[in-house]
Write an enzyme that holds these catalytic residues in place. Sequence first.
Site, PDB file in Angstrom:
ATOM      1  N   ASP A  68      53.749  61.522  34.351  1.00  0.00           N
ATOM      2  CA  ASP A  68      54.820  62.270  35.029  1.00  0.00           C
ATOM      3  C   ASP A  68      54.943  63.655  34.390  1.00  0.00           C
ATOM      4  OD1 ASP A  68      56.624  59.750  36.388  1.00  0.00           O
ATOM      5  OD2 ASP A  68      55.506  59.288  34.564  1.00  0.00           O
ATOM      6  N   ASN A 116      47.079  47.486  37.528  1.00  0.00           N
ATOM      7  CA  ASN A 116      47.167  47.862  36.110  1.00  0.00           C
ATOM      8  C   ASN A 116      48.327  47.129  35.421  1.00  0.00           C
ATOM      9  OD1 ASN A 116      49.207  49.405  37.302  1.00  0.00           O
ATOM     10  ND2 ASN A 116      48.387  51.385  36.645  1.00  0.00           N
ATOM     11  N   GLU A 130      49.934  47.351  40.923  1.00  0.00           N
ATOM     12  CA  GLU A 130      50.058  48.703  40.328  1.00  0.00           C
ATOM     13  C   GLU A 130      51.496  48.876  39.844  1.00  0.00           C
ATOM     14  OE1 GLU A 130      51.406  52.528  39.879  1.00  0.00           O
ATOM     15  OE2 GLU A 130      51.934  51.388  41.684  1.00  0.00           O
ATOM     16  N   ASN A 155      54.010  51.061  39.678  1.00  0.00           N
ATOM     17  CA  ASN A 155      55.179  51.563  40.414  1.00  0.00           C
ATOM     18  C   ASN A 155      55.640  50.589  41.507  1.00  0.00           C
ATOM     19  OD1 ASN A 155      55.320  53.845  38.851  1.00  0.00           O
ATOM     20  ND2 ASN A 155      54.162  55.126  40.294  1.00  0.00           N
ATOM     21  N   HIS A 161      47.222  59.844  37.362  1.00  0.00           N
ATOM     22  CA  HIS A 161      47.877  59.217  38.512  1.00  0.00           C
ATOM     23  C   HIS A 161      48.891  60.168  39.172  1.00  0.00           C
ATOM     24  CE1 HIS A 161      46.273  55.368  37.143  1.00  0.00           C
ATOM     25  NE2 HIS A 161      46.873  55.505  35.979  1.00  0.00           N
ATOM     26  N   ASP A 162      49.952  60.498  38.436  1.00  0.00           N
ATOM     27  CA  ASP A 162      51.058  61.240  39.047  1.00  0.00           C
ATOM     28  C   ASP A 162      50.671  62.671  39.443  1.00  0.00           C
ATOM     29  OD1 ASP A 162      52.478  58.941  38.729  1.00  0.00           O
ATOM     30  OD2 ASP A 162      53.707  59.656  37.069  1.00  0.00           O
TER      31      ASP A 162
HETATM   32  C1  BDR Z   1      51.954  54.768  37.541  1.00  0.00           C
HETATM   33  O1  BDR Z   1      52.724  53.934  36.669  1.00  0.00           O
HETATM   34  C2  BDR Z   1      53.306  54.682  35.641  1.00  0.00           C
HETATM   35  O2  BDR Z   1      53.022  54.124  34.415  1.00  0.00           O
HETATM   36  C3  BDR Z   1      52.695  56.045  35.703  1.00  0.00           C
HETATM   37  O3  BDR Z   1      53.610  57.033  35.308  1.00  0.00           O
HETATM   38  C4  BDR Z   1      52.275  56.181  37.141  1.00  0.00           C
HETATM   39  O4  BDR Z   1      53.339  56.673  37.916  1.00  0.00           O
HETATM   40  C5  BDR Z   1      50.497  54.404  37.433  1.00  0.00           C
HETATM   41  O5  BDR Z   1      50.277  53.084  37.849  1.00  0.00           O
HETATM   42 CA    CA Z   2      55.238  57.760  36.843  1.00  0.00          CA
END
Ligand code: BDR
Ligand code: CA
Length: 313
Positions: free
Chosen positions: A14, A157, A163, A165, A238-239
């Site tokens: 982020d 993950n 995932e 989020n 990612h972000d």
């Molecule tokens: C997302 O999960 C959070 O850990 C990271 O900031 C990202 O938004 C990746 O899977």
């Molecule tokens: Ca994030």
Amino acid sequence: MSGVILDCDTGIDDALAIAYAAGAGVPLTACTVVHGNVPVDLGSRNTVTVLDAVGLDGVPVYRGASRPMAQELMTAEHVHGQDGLGDAGIEPSARAVAGDLAAVRIVELARAHPGELSIVAVGPLTNIALALLLEPRLPELVDQVVIMGGAVGAVGNASETGEANIWHDPEAAQVVIDAPWDVVFVGLEATMRTPLTQEQLARIERSEDPRAQLCWRVLQHYLDVYENVLGERSCVLHDPLALVLAVEPGLATYRTVRAFVELGRGGTRGMLVGDLRGFRPDPEDPRAPGVIRIVDTLDTVAFHDRFLAAIGA
Ligand code: BDR
Ligand code: CA
């Protein structure tokens, strides 16, 4: 693009996205903060700290949801450090958050600027779902919605299939999918294609730009974590990818798919399932409830160029 609400859980990547926003001149209207990588109070403090460090000290920060809708709070300090910024000794900013009730603020901003704002959500979707519950016309009031979330056709993950989020608030993600808007989910199937090369990392390390220097400090913990995933000392972005694609959608092509979130209590809870079976035609209207867009092809070289140029590396 006339204004962006960045909904975040700051968080190392982020922070990288905010650094990109500063260098690329992304017009951040506000940052709204949600639980996720760290508890929401710490995420709010980190958001203010990073904004201030990269010269965006005029961007207001609103604290939002402190927990998911239908499960216990879970955080990810093992990925982002105890302080959420890689335990790199980043001095917290003293600037106060502008307020709380982030979901209300999202609604108020959308009503004040109908059809103009982009929502870019890079944390769990609790704030966005709450805003939709408060204002069902939100889809008509915003210009575009880009979300970092999901792992359609890819491994997770936070769990084997989840995932982070989406996994951190599956019910909220389902509310967002069910809303009648054209929403792009930038998932792990796209973001895992973005490892930085050793040469790119060296450019960040050598840069004297304050944005790059902040990124390099917070990245060390992330590199430790991702070394175990990628097999070399690198990391993915990612972000930043979600934010860059909100600014420059043309760096990717997209596929429109029917989707849902696994809401059962078993091991696949929090999995974003997209129908990739290839039956034609694909759904034609991305605004239809239960239909999302995902990334198909990605110009990774151009994405890296945009990100590195913006942070001054
Ligand atoms: C997302 O999960 C959070 O850990 C990271 O900031 C990202 O938004 C990746 O899977
Ligand atoms: Ca994030």
